[in-house]
Design a protein around this motif. Structure first.
Motif, short mmCIF file in Angstrom:
data_model
loop_
_atom_site.label_atom_id
_atom_site.label_comp_id
_atom_site.label_asym_id
_atom_site.label_seq_id
_atom_site.Cartn_x
_atom_site.Cartn_y
_atom_site.Cartn_z
N ARG A 150 5.96 -6.52 4.77
CA ARG A 150 6.21 -7.68 6.11
C ARG A 150 7.16 -7.81 6.80
NH1 ARG A 150 3.02 -11.26 3.55
NH2 ARG A 150 4.36 -12.89 3.01
N GLU A 151 8.56 -7.00 5.69
CA GLU A 151 9.60 -6.99 6.95
C GLU A 151 9.60 -5.56 7.17
OE1 GLU A 151 12.04 -7.62 3.66
OE2 GLU A 151 12.59 -9.38 3.94
N ALA A 152 8.58 -4.57 7.28
CA ALA A 152 9.01 -3.25 7.74
C ALA A 152 7.65 -2.81 7.82
CB ALA A 152 8.77 -2.23 6.32
N ASN A 153 7.11 -3.79 8.86
CA ASN A 153 6.10 -4.11 9.78
C ASN A 153 5.25 -3.31 8.71
OD1 ASN A 153 7.00 -5.36 11.39
ND2 ASN A 153 8.47 -4.05 12.24
N ILE A 154 4.26 -2.86 7.75
CA ILE A 154 3.09 -2.89 6.66
C ILE A 154 2.48 -3.33 6.61
CG2 ILE A 154 4.51 -0.43 7.02
CD1 ILE A 154 4.97 -0.03 3.71
N GLY A 155 1.25 -2.62 5.78
CA GLY A 155 0.57 -3.89 4.77
C GLY A 155 -0.45 -4.10 5.56
N GLU A 156 -1.26 -3.97 7.00
CA GLU A 156 -2.99 -4.20 7.29
C GLU A 156 -3.23 -3.11 7.88
OE1 GLU A 156 -3.64 -7.59 7.77
OE2 GLU A 156 -1.36 -7.52 6.88
N GLU A 157 -2.63 -1.90 7.11
CA GLU A 157 -3.72 -0.56 6.87
C GLU A 157 -4.31 -0.31 5.81
OE1 GLU A 157 -0.12 0.25 4.82
OE2 GLU A 157 -0.46 -1.28 6.62
N THR A 158 -5.51 0.77 5.63
CA THR A 158 -6.07 1.25 4.60
C THR A 158 -5.49 1.77 3.53
OG1 THR A 158 -8.24 -0.18 5.69
CG2 THR A 158 -8.47 1.41 4.30
N GLY A 159 -5.17 1.76 2.70
CA GLY A 159 -5.03 2.86 2.00
C GLY A 159 -3.16 2.67 1.85
N TRP A 160 -2.63 3.87 1.11
CA TRP A 160 -1.23 3.78 0.17
C TRP A 160 -0.34 4.21 1.36
CZ3 TRP A 160 0.59 0.97 -2.38
CH2 TRP A 160 -0.21 -0.09 -3.32
N THR A 161 -1.04 5.12 1.80
CA THR A 161 0.00 6.26 2.73
C THR A 161 1.19 5.76 3.73
OG1 THR A 161 -1.72 7.71 3.18
CG2 THR A 161 -0.15 7.61 4.91
N LYS A 162 0.84 4.40 4.60
CA LYS A 162 2.17 3.96 5.17
C LYS A 162 3.60 3.02 3.85
CE LYS A 162 1.48 3.68 8.57
NZ LYS A 162 2.21 4.44 10.58
N ASN A 163 2.51 2.91 2.25
CA ASN A 163 3.73 2.72 1.85
C ASN A 163 4.52 3.29 1.24
OD1 ASN A 163 3.96 1.29 -0.88
ND2 ASN A 163 3.71 -0.12 -0.21
N GLN A 164 3.49 4.41 0.98
CA GLN A 164 4.72 5.74 0.24
C GLN A 164 5.41 6.13 1.34
OE1 GLN A 164 1.00 8.15 -0.65
NE2 GLN A 164 0.47 7.19 -2.49
N GLU A 165 5.25 6.26 2.73
CA GLU A 165 5.84 6.57 3.49
C GLU A 165 7.65 6.13 3.74
OE1 GLU A 165 3.82 7.08 7.17
OE2 GLU A 165 2.75 8.95 6.05
N VAL A 166 6.96 4.71 3.89
CA VAL A 166 8.17 4.05 4.53
C VAL A 166 9.29 4.21 2.50
CG1 VAL A 166 8.70 1.00 4.59
CG2 VAL A 166 7.07 2.81 5.91
N ALA A 167 8.56 3.48 1.02
CA ALA A 167 9.20 3.70 0.20
C ALA A 167 10.60 4.70 0.00
CB ALA A 167 7.93 3.25 -1.18
N LYS A 168 9.46 6.20 0.53
CA LYS A 168 10.93 7.05 0.91
C LYS A 168 12.48 6.56 1.46
CE LYS A 168 7.08 10.83 1.16
NZ LYS A 168 6.52 11.49 1.67
N VAL A 169 12.09 5.68 2.39
CA VAL A 169 13.64 5.48 3.04
C VAL A 169 13.89 4.35 2.66
CG1 VAL A 169 13.25 7.06 5.28
CG2 VAL A 169 12.57 5.50 5.13
N ASN A 170 12.92 3.82 2.05
CA ASN A 170 13.98 1.83 2.02
C ASN A 170 13.58 1.48 -0.04
OD1 ASN A 170 13.31 -1.07 0.62
ND2 ASN A 170 11.78 -1.27 3.46
#
Length: 208
Positions: A147-167
């Motif tokens: 939530r701090e990274a403004n993700i989690g309301e989407e479907t699937g893992w794509t956003k999580n994996q993208e943000v995890a590369k820089v977080n």
């Protein structure tokens, strides 16, 4: 249809089946044995069917169609109930199978079957009291980071994996969650496998 109405309807059909069964008018010992076998069959089939649906069908459909945080919150409510129900069904199956197959007079194959049922029960208890609480707590922590990274309301893992590369914080949370969730999934699969092995034994005993 309310839950109580559905339950009473199912009981009514069961009662009709009992009335038309030849064992209904047999000796008391035969009635008890039939009741124990029925309890074993119903509880085993409920546990195996629930495990099949949750593991291979329901969970995958929900993951592909629900926002991730909504999916996780739903799973956190569903899985404790699921493991409790399957655990209770396995416990009843263990008791019923042990009643109809006393240890001292059981064959080696029957002792193995009792072992499979006990294993399924233990794996579910481990999930209920150890892995599931740990997974839910880790999920809540990761949700806060997402939530701090403004993700989690989407479907699937794509956003999580993208943000995890820089977080790095999210990447670490993903690693911890993956490990605990993996252990929970392994215990669930082992329970399902134990029940599947018992299903083959039952199939060989049924006279259709």
């Amino acid at each position: 249809m309310a839950w109580l109405t559905r339950f009473l309807t199912a009981i009514s059909f069961l009662a009709i089946g009992v009335i038309f069964s030849p064992e209904t008018f047999g000796s008391n010992s035969a009635k008890i044995t039939t009741f124990v076998k029925l309890a074993h069959l119903l509880c085993f089939s409920t546990a195996w069917g629930a495990a099949l649906w949750v593991t291979f069908i329901g969970g995958i459909i929900m993951f592909k169609n629900l926002p991730r945080h909504q999916f996780g919150n739903l799973q956190s409510k569903m899985f404790p109930a699921y493991f409790m129900m399957v655990g209770i069904c396995c416990a009843v199956s263990v008791g019923c199978f042990g009643y109809t197959h006393p240890w001292k007079s059981s064959s080696t194959a029957e002792k193995y079957q009792l072992g499979f049922l006990v294993a399924a029960f233990v794996f579910n208890l481990t999930n209920l009291f150890v892995f599931t609480p740990m997974t839910i707590e880790m999920m809540k922590q990761r949700h806060r980071v997402e939530r701090e990274a403004n993700i989690g309301e989407e479907t699937g893992w794509t956003k999580n994996q993208e943000v995890a590369k820089v977080n790095p914080k999210l990447a670490a949370m993903n690693k911890k969650f993956g490990m605990i969730h993996g252990l929970s999934s392994l215990a669930n699969i082992m329970s399902f496998g134990s029940l599947a092995m018992h299903s083959w034994y039952l199939a060989g005993k049924i006279d259709l």
